[in-house]
Design an enzyme around this catalytic site. Structure first.
Site, short mmCIF file in Angstrom:
data_model
loop_
_atom_site.label_atom_id
_atom_site.label_comp_id
_atom_site.label_asym_id
_atom_site.label_seq_id
_atom_site.Cartn_x
_atom_site.Cartn_y
_atom_site.Cartn_z
N LYS A 66 -8.15 38.81 12.83
CA LYS A 66 -7.55 39.12 11.52
C LYS A 66 -6.15 38.52 11.51
CE LYS A 66 -6.65 43.03 8.37
NZ LYS A 66 -6.71 44.49 8.17
N SER A 141 -9.24 45.96 4.09
CA SER A 141 -8.59 44.67 4.02
C SER A 141 -9.10 43.66 5.04
CB SER A 141 -7.09 44.84 4.22
OG SER A 141 -6.81 45.36 5.51
N SER A 165 -9.63 49.98 6.52
CA SER A 165 -9.75 48.52 6.47
C SER A 165 -10.70 47.90 7.48
CB SER A 165 -8.38 47.87 6.64
OG SER A 165 -7.74 47.85 5.40
N1 GLN Z 1 -7.86 50.27 1.33
C1 GLN Z 1 -6.80 51.00 1.95
C2 GLN Z 1 -5.50 50.63 1.30
O1 GLN Z 1 -5.50 49.83 0.43
C3 GLN Z 1 -6.77 50.78 3.41
C4 GLN Z 1 -6.01 49.61 3.89
C5 GLN Z 1 -5.98 49.47 5.38
O2 GLN Z 1 -6.62 50.23 6.10
N2 GLN Z 1 -5.21 48.51 5.85
O3 GLN Z 1 -4.47 51.12 1.63
#
Ligand code: GLN
Length: 461
Positions: A66, A141, A165
């Site tokens: 990532k 994400s 994410s």
């Molecule tokens: N979808 C969640 C957010 O937008 C989680 C993001 C994450 O875990 N980095 O905050």
């Protein structure tokens, strides 16, 4: 997972991964490739094998990284214009540990800029498509990492999970996703989102592969004082649940949850029962506040972590500057995506005097209630079972103009994040349209391997 040895060349493993990545280019799982360096590392490993020298437990295994993990090869962009040209002088601890065991990074996977999002549509470099339906989101994400594993480009990929994410894109693409106990893996060298819930984990095709990767990545790191020691040390087969009791969270099986998702969770519960587990419905009413808690605490920490991008130290700097104010404001306006700015605004609001007690402090108190409720549940159960997400992968563009709707998609993944608990996404079924659906297992702190043990047992059932 294939490891290089006398019969399998690391160079062939890496070449195959790079070729497959090329075939799948239109999914846009990667921001950049690491071809030359990856092949060079593979040749080094093959030479060692040839000479009979020891190689690591992941010798020659290609992986996707990532693009918020720092490493000196290429740019670490966090999918943001702010870091478009940023070359890191250091390597993240988790990456270093994997590379010391012979794993080879073949490319940097796409994400929502700064990991803010749940669809990978917030990437400055454009979205990633779902591995099963190109018109749908990869989830996020860590969307690029999930898709890279689902498309069989690499056997594992790294992600970060602050509020879902890893788990949500794993579920959307039919792969295993591990969000470990907070502190299991060092955060050193990973672009910070919300430091009190950021966790580093992985995607893999099955529980055993995920366990191997996590056992290598985890452990105490002097560079991250929140890391835990003596962790992830068991053989997966020995990490057995002691109670053989699972709680099915009924709060997440009601209104607004897709029927195919409910059916997948119920089918998994039935499978657990057939394997000798007791599965009981459990109500945890405080869970309904978790999303509100998360969207106060997390932006507060985001606002603080992103304050370092000031156009002076590193990263983007606006070229249209006439005053000191311009250095900050124009740089930040140009360098951040709309979603990053939204979180900075919310974060600074909840932290401002006059609102701090009403929002931030109250959220932290409610967070303690949430932790207590989980602790009570774990007196009874080895693990809690629930969906990962209210519905399977949604259409690209469907939620982009409605941030609140996008936040609501996180309702089932943020609660364990706020409590620092391990949570796994396990592929469990498909929707009527053929979209993957995962289930989520959540356990007490440091029960990560128990959750993977349960997942591994169910894989053969
Ligand atoms: N979808 C969640 C957010 O937008 C989680 C993001 C994450 O875990 N980095 O905050």
């Amino acid at each position: 997972m294939k490891i290089a040895d006398k019969d399998t060349k690391a160079v062939d493993l890496v070449r195959a991964a790079l070729e497959r990545a090329k075939e799948c280019e239109d999914y846009h799982a990667f921001i950049s490739m690491n071809e030359a360096h990856a092949l060079e590392r593979a040749r080094e490993i093959d030479a060692k094998i040839e000479k009979g020298e020891p190689v690591g437990r992941l010798a020659g295994v290609p992986f996707a990284l990532k693009d918020n993990y720092l490493s000196p090869e290429g740019e670490t962009t966090a999918a943001a214009k702010m870091l478009e040209d940023f070359v890191s002088p250091i390597t993240a601890t988790a990456v270093k540990k994997l590379e010391d065991e012979g794993a080879i990074m073949i490319g940097r996977a796409n994400l929502d800029a700064y990991a803010h999002g749940g669809s990978t549509e917030n990437s400055y470099f454009g979205p990633t498509s779902n591995a099963y339906d190109k018109s749908r989101v990869a989830g996020g994400s860590s969307g690029g990492s999930a898709v890279a594993v689902a498309l069989d480009i690499v056997p594992f990929a790294l992600g970060s999970d602050t509020g879902g994410s890893i788990r949500q894109p794993a579920s959307f693409n039919g792969v295993v996703g591990v969000k470990p106990t907070y502190g299991a893996v060092s955060r050193y060298g990973v672009v910070a989102m919300a430091s009190s819930t950021d966790t580093m984990g992985c995607f893999a095709k099955n529980a055993a592969d995920a366990d191997l990767v996590m056992s290598i990545m985890s452990g105490k790191d002097a560079k991250d004082s929140t890391t835990l020691s003596d962790f992830w040390t068991k053989n997966l087969a020995d990490a057995k649940p002691t109670k053989k009791k699972i709680g099915l969270i009924s709060d997440f099986m009601g209104e607004g949850v897709d029927e195919d998702v409910k059916k997948t969770v119920n089918d998994y519960a039935a499978k657990l029962k057939r394997a000798g587990y007791t599965v009981e419905n459990v109500d945890i009413p405080v869970l309904k506040y978790a999303l509100a808690i998360y969207y106060i605490v997390q932006p507060a920490e985001v606002a603080s972590n992103l304050s370092r991008y000031d156009g002076i130290r590193y990263g983007h700097r606006s070229s249209d500057i006439k005053s000191l104010d311009d250095v900050y404001s124009k740089t930040r306006d140009e360098g951040f995506m709309a979603e990053n700015k939204r979180r900075i605004l919310i974060g600074n609001f909840v932290l401002s005097s006059g609102f701090f007690d009403a929002y931030y402090l109250k959220a932290q108190k409610a967070r303690t209630l949430l932790i207590n409720a989980y602790n009570d549940a774990f007196k009874e159960y080895d693990a809690l079972l629930c969906p990962v997400s209210p519905r399977p992968a949604f259409k690209l563009g469907e939620n982009t103009s409605d941030p609140l709707q996008m936040y609501l998609e996180d309702v089932m993944t943020v609660p364990p994040s706020m409590a620092g608990l391990p949570a796994m996404a396990i592929p469990a079924g498909k929707s009527k349209d053929g979209l993957p659906i995962g289930v989520q297992l959540v356990g007490p702190r440091q029960s990560d391997q128990v959750l993977l043990n349960i997942a591994a047992e169910m894989e053969d059932k």
